[in-house]
Design an enzyme around this catalytic site. Sequence first.
Site, PDB file in Angstrom:
ATOM      1  N   LYS A 209      40.669  29.646  33.500  1.00 28.18           N
ATOM      2  CA  LYS A 209      39.664  29.765  34.553  1.00 28.18           C
ATOM      3  C   LYS A 209      38.292  29.728  33.907  1.00 28.18           C
ATOM      4  O   LYS A 209      38.122  30.159  32.766  1.00 28.18           O
ATOM      5  CB  LYS A 209      39.822  31.095  35.304  1.00 28.18           C
ATOM      6  CG  LYS A 209      39.190  31.109  36.672  1.00 28.18           C
ATOM      7  CD  LYS A 209      40.021  30.306  37.645  1.00 28.18           C
ATOM      8  CE  LYS A 209      39.661  30.518  39.077  1.00 28.18           C
ATOM      9  NZ  LYS A 209      40.780  30.117  39.943  1.00 28.18           N
TER      10      LYS A 209
HETATM   11  N1  GLU Z   1      40.797  26.905  41.884  1.00 26.05           N
HETATM   12  C1  GLU Z   1      42.091  26.669  42.422  1.00 26.05           C
HETATM   13  C2  GLU Z   1      42.994  27.867  42.181  1.00 26.05           C
HETATM   14  O1  GLU Z   1      42.528  28.959  41.985  1.00 26.05           O
HETATM   15  C3  GLU Z   1      42.686  25.360  41.921  1.00 26.05           C
HETATM   16  C4  GLU Z   1      42.869  25.253  40.440  1.00 26.05           C
HETATM   17  C5  GLU Z   1      43.284  23.878  39.960  1.00 26.05           C
HETATM   18  O2  GLU Z   1      43.526  23.007  40.764  1.00 26.05           O
HETATM   19  O3  GLU Z   1      43.353  23.730  38.746  1.00 26.05           O
HETATM   20  O4  GLU Z   1      44.180  27.790  42.263  1.00 26.05           O
END
Ligand code: GLU
Length: 418
Positions: free
Chosen positions: A109
């Site tokens: 993240k």
């Molecule tokens: N931000 C989204 C999540 O928390 C998608 C993450 C992604 O597609 O890599 O799942």
Amino acid sequence: MRMGDSELPAHEAVNLYLEEAADLIELSDEMRGALERPAREIAVQIPVRLDTGEIRMVRGYRVQHNDSRGPFKGGIRYHPTVDLSEVRALASLMTWKTAIVDIPFGGAKGGVEIDPGELSVPELERMTRRFTLMISSDLGPYRDIPAPDVNTDAQVMAWIMDEYSDRAGYSPAVVTGKPLSLGGAPGRERATGLGAVFVLDEFLLHHHLQLIGSRVAIQGFGNVGRAMAWELFRRGARVTAVSDVTGGLHDPGGLDVPSICDHIDGGAPLNTFTDADPIDNDTLLTLECDVLAPAALGPVITSDNAAEVKAKVVLEAANHPVTPGADRLLAERGITVLPDVLVNAGGVTGSYFEWTQNIQQFTWKAERFEQELEDRLRLAYREVHAKADQYHSSLRGAAFAIGLTRVAEATRIRGYLS
Ligand code: GLU
């Protein structure tokens, strides 16, 4: 710092869930120790040249939690409350999420501590490019693949892709959630919201209930909340409340979701829609309804308000919207929590479909995207449900147990701990 119950930092809250699941599967202490901590944490100070000519320093993070099952994967958020504990927690959630839906990614993240509303578009672009540059040696289509999250969108992904490609050569697979003209996949944008509806529908089917006529209150009307509201409306559910930062709308008979979307697309704030009663965000969380779907920033259901929740089911469309203390209170009150790592996994599953098309340079039809998404999320629900029956555990405990088992196996067999 974003706190959970009892002043618990976010990553410790996620580790509590992890510990419970580790007990269920009797995971060794050694493996617990390895899987609780992120593999790599990158913290940078980003100099942003403002339109006035001044420099503003902004903090940015990328936490790479685990890549034993595939490249690190997860969104980047821009928000003034971003901090390392939160990004750590969210990176860890990505590891379990990708494992639960069984896609070949790990978890990561990113976050930048900024209110993007304070920046002009050129400032936002300069900041995004500089951040990308600062972390680019740790990114790559087979290394770490960012995606949109809170306050980031396809345009931001296009800048990241462009900046990365400048050095590495044309690399659409380095990010997902891109614009369609740059290798984005039709369906990715609404995949998280749609996925949440598939999970809810599968849950209802297993309990001999149906979506049609169900009363759903949704907190948040961004990418996820809006897509979810739209799909629920289309399938005949009653969306009784929605909200965003401007306020909320309530109609016990069901809101006219398409009209609200038209209203917003016309540039008006949500709370100026006149064909519904106003409601504030806190009251929305305690509304009488069948399903309460927090789809904004977490944590919003805490020990302070969990006793007031009147929904029968909490659908965690956001990441980490319920604190561990609240989770226990809800369980005691017989309220089922459908956990984030399952409910919002449609987003990263859609990202997988986009990435796989990018690396194969072969595009799918939109119908295939949606069908694969539906199949995978319904299957993931059924697996979690079966595991919860086997362990007599909560759905969250079962989901984490599945994720943990898969990640631990890959970690062990790759020899990470040798
Ligand atoms: N931000 C989204 C999540 O928390 C998608 C993450 C992604 O597609 O890599 O799942």
